[in-house]
Scaffold this motif. Sequence first.
Motif, short mmCIF file in Angstrom:
data_model
loop_
_atom_site.label_atom_id
_atom_site.label_comp_id
_atom_site.label_asym_id
_atom_site.label_seq_id
_atom_site.Cartn_x
_atom_site.Cartn_y
_atom_site.Cartn_z
N SER A 86 1.49 6.92 -47.08
CA SER A 86 0.18 6.53 -46.58
C SER A 86 0.16 5.05 -46.26
CB SER A 86 -0.90 6.86 -47.61
OG SER A 86 -2.15 6.32 -47.22
N THR A 88 -2.62 3.35 -45.76
CA THR A 88 -3.78 2.79 -46.46
C THR A 88 -3.49 2.59 -47.93
OG1 THR A 88 -5.22 3.97 -44.91
CG2 THR A 88 -6.25 3.10 -46.90
N TYR A 89 -2.78 3.55 -48.55
CA TYR A 89 -2.52 3.51 -49.98
C TYR A 89 -1.03 3.26 -50.25
CZ TYR A 89 -7.20 5.46 -50.43
OH TYR A 89 -8.55 5.66 -50.37
N VAL A 94 1.63 10.58 -49.11
CA VAL A 94 0.41 11.22 -48.64
C VAL A 94 0.02 12.39 -49.54
CG1 VAL A 94 -0.52 12.63 -46.77
CG2 VAL A 94 0.66 10.51 -46.25
N VAL A 97 -1.81 11.16 -52.59
CA VAL A 97 -3.16 10.68 -52.27
C VAL A 97 -4.11 11.86 -52.07
CG1 VAL A 97 -4.54 9.40 -50.60
CG2 VAL A 97 -2.29 8.54 -51.27
N ALA A 286 -8.70 7.02 -43.27
CA ALA A 286 -7.50 7.23 -42.45
C ALA A 286 -7.77 6.91 -40.99
CB ALA A 286 -7.01 8.67 -42.61
N ASP A 291 -4.20 5.34 -40.14
CA ASP A 291 -3.19 5.85 -41.07
C ASP A 291 -2.72 7.21 -40.54
OD1 ASP A 291 -1.66 6.65 -43.20
OD2 ASP A 291 -3.08 6.00 -44.73
N LEU A 294 -1.45 10.03 -43.15
CA LEU A 294 -2.56 10.59 -43.92
C LEU A 294 -3.50 11.39 -43.02
CD1 LEU A 294 -4.07 10.84 -46.59
CD2 LEU A 294 -5.17 8.65 -46.11
#
Length: 329
Positions: A86, A88-89, A94, A97, A286, A291, A294
């Motif tokens: 991911s 974002t994270y 993924v 998450v 996302a 992203d 994701l």
Amino acid sequence: MRYFARRIGFFLATLWAAVTLNFVIPRLQPGDPAEVMVRKLAGKDAQLDPAAVRAMRAMLGAPDGNLFQQYVDYLKALSHGKFGISYTYFPYPVTEVIGKALPWTLVLVGVTQVLAFVIGVTLGAYAAWRRNTRFDSLVTLGSTFVGTLPGFWIALLLLFAFGYTLGWFPTSGGYEDSMPGWNLGFVGDAALHSLLPAASLLVTAPIGWILGMRNTMVMNLGEDYIRLARAKGLPDRVVALRYAARNALLPSVTGFAIALGGVLGGSILVETIFDYPGMGRLMGEAVSNRDFPLLQALLLFIIVGVLVANLVADLLYGVLDPRARKAGQ
């Protein structure tokens, strides 16, 4: 047998088309996720360093090569259950998450969908049986009016009234001080945080079931088998439940199966407003952060859930109603 084979064939063809569109659509979105992350780290007014962008792209595992090669690699990764890292994270995968957000959405949206279905078909059936009465007018007109209200406006109104003004419920998050786990403290804390989002969904969720069940049952009440049941002297309760409502419920059950398939998508607006840690908020993040891994995984989860639910509904419909099998041949 031909009916079921055709439905499964349609399911497989639609699944392939959905997987392909799931690959193409995120790549039509303008912008480069690597550039977005570098700009966040360096500042909006800082000049982008091409070397830093290339390093970020490599660190994120961004796909390279032509579009066809990316598509082949995408299919290979799907066959192994790999959705990438991911953006974002980062550096979490993924799957991890989504695994953390999925239970929250299943509980919140799943429970509200079941409650909405039960409340909707019950009110719709009773309104149809008592048609042209004050109760029927109140239910139908009230449902039509409430259905015109935006869902996000209802959520904001409940948040302002019961969260900020009265302070009865938490205003954001899925839990507060308790440690996540299967203990009474955490379950009670999570239930308290979910009451306002659930109430926001339940205001409008039963409306479709109410109106659909009422209209279908009103049509069934004019059928010959209802007249025959009344001519036999059967009690009104038996005619309403075992004859009219039972047959009117079949389309609603089919729609309910499809609605359950869409539960995986969560509710983007409600979960974002209440900062609820579910799939809907994850989808919003996302999209805003570009992203791609994701976003693709979330879209695929939603699409597969809806398709599987649709397939199950078609197969059940063929089992419950022989006329559907004959029409599908």
